[in-house]
Design an enzyme around this catalytic site. Structure first.
Site, PDB file in Angstrom:
ATOM      1  N   TYR A   1     -26.500  32.858  -0.189  1.00 45.19           N
ATOM      2  CA  TYR A   1     -27.493  32.252  -1.090  1.00 45.19           C
ATOM      3  C   TYR A   1     -28.722  33.132  -1.269  1.00 45.19           C
ATOM      4  O   TYR A   1     -29.556  32.862  -2.119  1.00 45.19           O
ATOM      5  CB  TYR A   1     -27.912  30.861  -0.593  1.00 45.19           C
ATOM      6  CG  TYR A   1     -28.659  30.880   0.713  1.00 45.19           C
ATOM      7  CD1 TYR A   1     -30.033  31.020   0.745  1.00 45.19           C
ATOM      8  CD2 TYR A   1     -27.984  30.777   1.920  1.00 45.19           C
ATOM      9  CE1 TYR A   1     -30.723  31.055   1.941  1.00 45.19           C
ATOM     10  CE2 TYR A   1     -28.664  30.799   3.121  1.00 45.19           C
ATOM     11  CZ  TYR A   1     -30.023  30.946   3.131  1.00 45.19           C
ATOM     12  OH  TYR A   1     -30.704  30.978   4.303  1.00 45.19           O
TER      13      TYR A   1
ATOM     14  N   THR B   1     -19.599  29.869  -4.491  1.00 47.08           N
ATOM     15  CA  THR B   1     -21.015  29.960  -4.145  1.00 47.08           C
ATOM     16  C   THR B   1     -21.232  29.389  -2.759  1.00 47.08           C
ATOM     17  O   THR B   1     -20.409  28.640  -2.240  1.00 47.08           O
ATOM     18  CB  THR B   1     -21.902  29.145  -5.111  1.00 47.08           C
ATOM     19  OG1 THR B   1     -21.640  27.746  -4.930  1.00 47.08           O
ATOM     20  CG2 THR B   1     -21.696  29.551  -6.547  1.00 47.08           C
ATOM     21  N   ASP B   2     -22.375  29.692  -2.191  1.00 46.63           N
ATOM     22  CA  ASP B   2     -22.822  28.974  -1.013  1.00 46.63           C
ATOM     23  C   ASP B   2     -23.209  27.572  -1.497  1.00 46.63           C
ATOM     24  O   ASP B   2     -23.235  27.300  -2.699  1.00 46.63           O
ATOM     25  CB  ASP B   2     -24.030  29.705  -0.398  1.00 46.63           C
ATOM     26  CG  ASP B   2     -24.310  29.296   1.027  1.00 46.63           C
ATOM     27  OD1 ASP B   2     -23.899  28.185   1.427  1.00 46.63           O
ATOM     28  OD2 ASP B   2     -24.941  30.064   1.752  1.00 46.63           O
ATOM     29  N   TRP B   3     -23.545  26.685  -0.608  1.00 46.14           N
ATOM     30  CA  TRP B   3     -23.860  25.311  -0.971  1.00 46.14           C
ATOM     31  C   TRP B   3     -25.148  25.192  -1.766  1.00 46.14           C
ATOM     32  O   TRP B   3     -25.359  24.190  -2.440  1.00 46.14           O
ATOM     33  CB  TRP B   3     -23.937  24.450   0.290  1.00 46.14           C
ATOM     34  CG  TRP B   3     -22.587  24.264   0.887  1.00 46.14           C
ATOM     35  CD1 TRP B   3     -21.921  25.157   1.688  1.00 46.14           C
ATOM     36  CD2 TRP B   3     -21.705  23.174   0.705  1.00 46.14           C
ATOM     37  NE1 TRP B   3     -20.693  24.671   2.016  1.00 46.14           N
ATOM     38  CE2 TRP B   3     -20.531  23.442   1.434  1.00 46.14           C
ATOM     39  CE3 TRP B   3     -21.796  21.972   0.012  1.00 46.14           C
ATOM     40  CZ2 TRP B   3     -19.460  22.559   1.480  1.00 46.14           C
ATOM     41  CZ3 TRP B   3     -20.730  21.095   0.069  1.00 46.14           C
ATOM     42  CH2 TRP B   3     -19.581  21.405   0.795  1.00 46.14           C
ATOM     43  N   TRP B   4     -26.011  26.167  -1.707  1.00 48.18           N
ATOM     44  CA  TRP B   4     -27.318  26.053  -2.345  1.00 48.18           C
ATOM     45  C   TRP B   4     -27.493  27.108  -3.415  1.00 48.18           C
ATOM     46  O   TRP B   4     -28.293  28.011  -3.283  1.00 48.18           O
ATOM     47  CB  TRP B   4     -28.429  26.159  -1.301  1.00 48.18           C
ATOM     48  CG  TRP B   4     -28.285  25.124  -0.254  1.00 48.18           C
ATOM     49  CD1 TRP B   4     -27.751  25.299   0.990  1.00 48.18           C
ATOM     50  CD2 TRP B   4     -28.616  23.751  -0.351  1.00 48.18           C
ATOM     51  NE1 TRP B   4     -27.738  24.121   1.668  1.00 48.18           N
ATOM     52  CE2 TRP B   4     -28.271  23.137   0.869  1.00 48.18           C
ATOM     53  CE3 TRP B   4     -29.171  22.964  -1.354  1.00 48.18           C
ATOM     54  CZ2 TRP B   4     -28.462  21.794   1.114  1.00 48.18           C
ATOM     55  CZ3 TRP B   4     -29.371  21.622  -1.107  1.00 48.18           C
ATOM     56  CH2 TRP B   4     -29.022  21.050   0.115  1.00 48.18           C
TER      57      TRP B   4
END
Length: 132
Positions: free
Chosen positions: A20, A51-54
């Protein structure tokens, strides 16, 4: 990057996740050089990138008018993970559609490439025995 290259070439993961944070000023999930030029082009990775979570919002400096989800697709990132400001929202944010309409925007071919990676990943798990 050598450690990542060894991991990709030797273990052949079906999925990998971007970071992220920014790398040389560009968030990992928008980094075309890392996700497409190096990962897919030089190292031959054919799996799914997520993607990453954020995922952070941003617009492309290389491709004006390509923003957020369009920027992610352009970079070669196939899956948007949940989290951040999108949590609890069910509707798309519209940025992929806007990026498709922009001059030099996201193309049908880029969307098809992303869909192919996701479908290839899903089908790989269908053919994998449950104990693997």
């Amino acid at each position: 990057l050598k450690g990542f290259e060894i991991c990709i070439k030797e273990s052949k993961p079906k999925n990998i996740m971007t970071s992220y944070n920014r790398i040389n000023g560009v968030y990992g999930h928008y980094h075309y050089d890392l996700c497409t030029t190096i990962l897919r082009g030089e190292w031959g990775y054919t799996g799914c990138v997520m993607t990453d979570w954020w995922m952070r919002k941003d617009e492309s400096h290389e491709f004006p008018g390509v923003i957020d989800q369009g920027y992610r697709v352009r970079a070669g990132v196939d899956v948007l993970m949940p989290g951040g400001a999108r949590t609890g929202k069910r509707k798309p944010d519209g940025t992929l559609k806007k990026s498709m309409k922009a001059e030099n925007g996201v193309t049908l071919g880029e969307l098809q490439r992303t869909a192919r990676h996701v479908l290839r990943m899903a089908l790989a798990y269908v053919d994998t025995p449950a104990n693997e």
